[in-house]
Design a protein around this motif. Sequence first.
Motif, PDB file in Angstrom:
ATOM      1  N   ASP A  57       0.772  -1.041   0.108  1.00  0.00           N
ATOM      2  CA  ASP A  57       0.375  -0.114  -0.569  1.00  0.00           C
ATOM      3  C   ASP A  57       0.736   1.037  -0.098  1.00  0.00           C
ATOM      4  O   ASP A  57       2.548   1.478  -0.112  1.00  0.00           O
ATOM      5  CB  ASP A  57      -0.562   0.466   1.249  1.00  0.00           C
ATOM      6  N   GLU A  58       0.379   2.571   0.185  1.00  0.00           N
ATOM      7  CA  GLU A  58       0.675   3.758   0.114  1.00  0.00           C
ATOM      8  C   GLU A  58       2.264   3.750   1.094  1.00  0.00           C
ATOM      9  O   GLU A  58       3.011   4.203   1.564  1.00  0.00           O
ATOM     10  CB  GLU A  58      -0.073   5.025  -0.132  1.00  0.00           C
ATOM     11  N   ASN A  59       1.364   3.268   1.950  1.00  0.00           N
ATOM     12  CA  ASN A  59       2.642   2.968   3.569  1.00  0.00           C
ATOM     13  C   ASN A  59       4.129   2.236   3.181  1.00  0.00           C
ATOM     14  O   ASN A  59       4.753   2.155   4.197  1.00  0.00           O
ATOM     15  CB  ASN A  59       2.121   3.126   4.688  1.00  0.00           C
ATOM     16  N   GLN A  60       4.445   1.846   2.257  1.00  0.00           N
ATOM     17  CA  GLN A  60       5.247   0.566   1.793  1.00  0.00           C
ATOM     18  C   GLN A  60       4.522  -0.790   2.742  1.00  0.00           C
ATOM     19  O   GLN A  60       5.876  -1.315   3.092  1.00  0.00           O
ATOM     20  CB  GLN A  60       6.464   0.597   2.123  1.00  0.00           C
ATOM     21  N   GLN A  61       3.024  -1.149   3.602  1.00  0.00           N
ATOM     22  CA  GLN A  61       2.636  -2.095   4.241  1.00  0.00           C
ATOM     23  C   GLN A  61       2.280  -2.983   3.533  1.00  0.00           C
ATOM     24  O   GLN A  61       1.853  -2.593   2.217  1.00  0.00           O
ATOM     25  CB  GLN A  61       2.280  -1.257   5.746  1.00  0.00           C
ATOM     26  N   LEU A  62       2.554  -4.302   3.365  1.00  0.00           N
ATOM     27  CA  LEU A  62       1.434  -5.776   2.849  1.00  0.00           C
ATOM     28  C   LEU A  62      -0.450  -4.908   2.976  1.00  0.00           C
ATOM     29  O   LEU A  62      -1.040  -5.050   3.786  1.00  0.00           O
ATOM     30  CB  LEU A  62       1.874  -6.700   3.609  1.00  0.00           C
ATOM     31  N   ALA A  63      -0.956  -5.006   1.464  1.00  0.00           N
ATOM     32  CA  ALA A  63      -2.375  -4.775   1.503  1.00  0.00           C
ATOM     33  C   ALA A  63      -2.401  -6.523   1.353  1.00  0.00           C
ATOM     34  O   ALA A  63      -1.272  -7.343   0.307  1.00  0.00           O
ATOM     35  CB  ALA A  63      -2.448  -4.382   0.832  1.00  0.00           C
ATOM     36  N   GLU A  64      -3.884  -6.933   1.186  1.00  0.00           N
ATOM     37  CA  GLU A  64      -4.115  -7.705   1.407  1.00  0.00           C
ATOM     38  C   GLU A  64      -4.097  -8.618  -0.315  1.00  0.00           C
ATOM     39  O   GLU A  64      -4.589  -7.330  -1.121  1.00  0.00           O
ATOM     40  CB  GLU A  64      -5.844  -7.723   1.633  1.00  0.00           C
ATOM     41  N   GLY A  65      -3.382  -9.079  -0.867  1.00  0.00           N
ATOM     42  CA  GLY A  65      -3.703  -9.696  -2.573  1.00  0.00           C
ATOM     43  C   GLY A  65      -4.243 -10.998  -2.776  1.00  0.00           C
ATOM     44  O   GLY A  65      -5.371 -11.157  -1.998  1.00  0.00           O
ATOM     45  N   ILE A  66      -4.232 -12.273  -2.784  1.00  0.00           N
ATOM     46  CA  ILE A  66      -4.934 -12.951  -3.403  1.00  0.00           C
ATOM     47  C   ILE A  66      -4.596 -13.631  -1.583  1.00  0.00           C
ATOM     48  O   ILE A  66      -5.681 -14.310  -1.192  1.00  0.00           O
ATOM     49  CB  ILE A  66      -3.527 -14.009  -4.085  1.00  0.00           C
ATOM     50  N   ALA A  67      -3.879 -13.915  -1.179  1.00  0.00           N
ATOM     51  CA  ALA A  67      -3.664 -13.993   0.855  1.00  0.00           C
ATOM     52  C   ALA A  67      -4.048 -12.879   1.145  1.00  0.00           C
ATOM     53  O   ALA A  67      -4.478 -12.159   0.876  1.00  0.00           O
ATOM     54  CB  ALA A  67      -2.266 -14.095   0.830  1.00  0.00           C
ATOM     55  N   ILE A  68      -5.116 -13.602   2.689  1.00  0.00           N
ATOM     56  CA  ILE A  68      -6.002 -12.520   2.972  1.00  0.00           C
ATOM     57  C   ILE A  68      -5.065 -12.870   4.408  1.00  0.00           C
ATOM     58  O   ILE A  68      -5.611 -11.566   5.727  1.00  0.00           O
ATOM     59  CB  ILE A  68      -7.689 -13.208   3.570  1.00  0.00           C
TER      60      ILE A  68
END
Length: 570
Positions: free
Chosen positions: A98-109
């Motif tokens: 995401d914009e904060n360079q943190q992991l955002a949900e993709g195919i994995a939740i």
Amino acid sequence: MTKSKWSLLLVLGLVLSLFLAACSGGDDEEPAEEPEENTEEPAEEPAEEPAEEPEASGEQVLNFINGDTIPTMDSSMATDEYAFQFLGATMEGLYRLDENQQLAEGIAIEHKVSDDQLTWTFTLREDAKWSNGDPVTAHDFVYAWQRAVDPATGSEYGPYMMGGVIKNATAVNTGELPVEDLGVKAEGDYTLVVELENPTPYFESLTTFGTFLPLNQAFVEEKGDAYATSTENLLFNGPFTLDNWESTAAEWELNKNPNYWDADTVQLEKMTYVVVKDPQVGVDLYNQGEVDRTGLSSDLVDQYSTHDDYVVTPETSVFYFKMNQTRNEALANVNLRKALSMAFDKQALVDTILNNGSIVANGLVPAEFSTHPETGETFREINGDLAVYDVAKAQEHWEKAKEELGVDTLEIEFLGGDTETSKLMNEYLKNQLESNLEGLTVTLKQVPFEQRLDLDTNMDYDLQFAGWGPDYLDPNTWLSLWVTDGGNNMMGYSNAEYDALVESAATDLATDPVARYEAFLEAEKILFEDAAIAPVYQSAMAQLISPKVQGVFVNPFGATYEYKWASVGE
């Protein structure tokens, strides 16, 4: 020609090469933009967002420039910023940033990690689909990861990114074990279990990278050699689809993917792309309202630095000379390599030639990239300057090299890009080396981007201007490049002590953050004691960006730009 005359010439319009994304060195993204990777460069803040964003309105279409064609859209074969940029827009792995360079949900939740940090279990969403309507499952990840390390595939990044990380990846790639023994398996359709070779502090960030994207096995095998050569031979599971594209296309577009699981979040309907290699042409298109972002070369920075749309984005991509020690045996001489690394004026290059916010690089790991886990000092602050411009010392090493080689003169081929602005940069560096090292002749070989990638892969060059943007947020992304016979070494460099330090950081020191970091610090010192590469500069992008471009931000690695949350503002 004198340096002052070169400065006058070069400010007429220089842009330098892009790099392989991630990676390794390349040429030209948008004119005068040095991104990779792709990858690559913490811009700690979203570089393209104003403090207040207007609401999205009107037609959700943006128009952009690309500096060359896309070499491949096969995630197993991708090695460069262009490929990773468009894979990032059209595909999705376990997570994205995401914009904060943190992991955002993709195919994995979600995921769970075992106590020994060796087993990672990912729970996948059940509503993700390919653009043909097939569900995206754990089997797609298993197939893609196996394909990336299968020696029959011939991937460069698969062995590089997975070796020493995913269990048995290296043994599979060398043919010692079958691909089924790779440490990845599906437990049903929506649970992916990954076994690591060693605890890997940066594994989470790897899951966002292009090499780890899923592939639909039935589709890939049905298409055979035609896979990923055109829109009709691709499937997508990300925010956008790539349309009207084939491998030689000079124009293409990205369109919103109606089958994307999070399509409601995606506001952009379309992005168009046209290949433009001349920065003046890019600016002309921008001023005519034909494109919404363009890179600026040195002279154009002077002209547009007070423009309301002028934006400078710092990056952590580092550009350098690669010195191939096998094709031209003279480059196996350490004094010659040291002479070359000290014989060109970097400060003049960034101040006068680039003029875009780039800074001098006197090491490999960039400034503001990572910090010591105990002291908080940055890598660059601790190791300092390891390769500086110094004509007197360069000439001392040059004389020693000639004596050791038994020659009075020497000819070296210099591989560079073929755009007009890249040619100007190449000429400047040739002039610097020949002027400061009497008896040296530098012969330029200037080729298109894709050809330069092939020449690098085949180690068919002497001296090459290249660059690297990080693939993940860890010093290993830089130091692992130069291990003996490494997939991105491609210059015949080998040092057993260096190899041991990098190996120990990945194995016995993996769970000791301080000792691991200090092993990296020592490895970088060895790299420059050997003058394996010659750092030149750490890049920045000087651009004109329309204020209507909203919600686009620069990734710290992988695809340079993230468009999932982008929109057209008023």
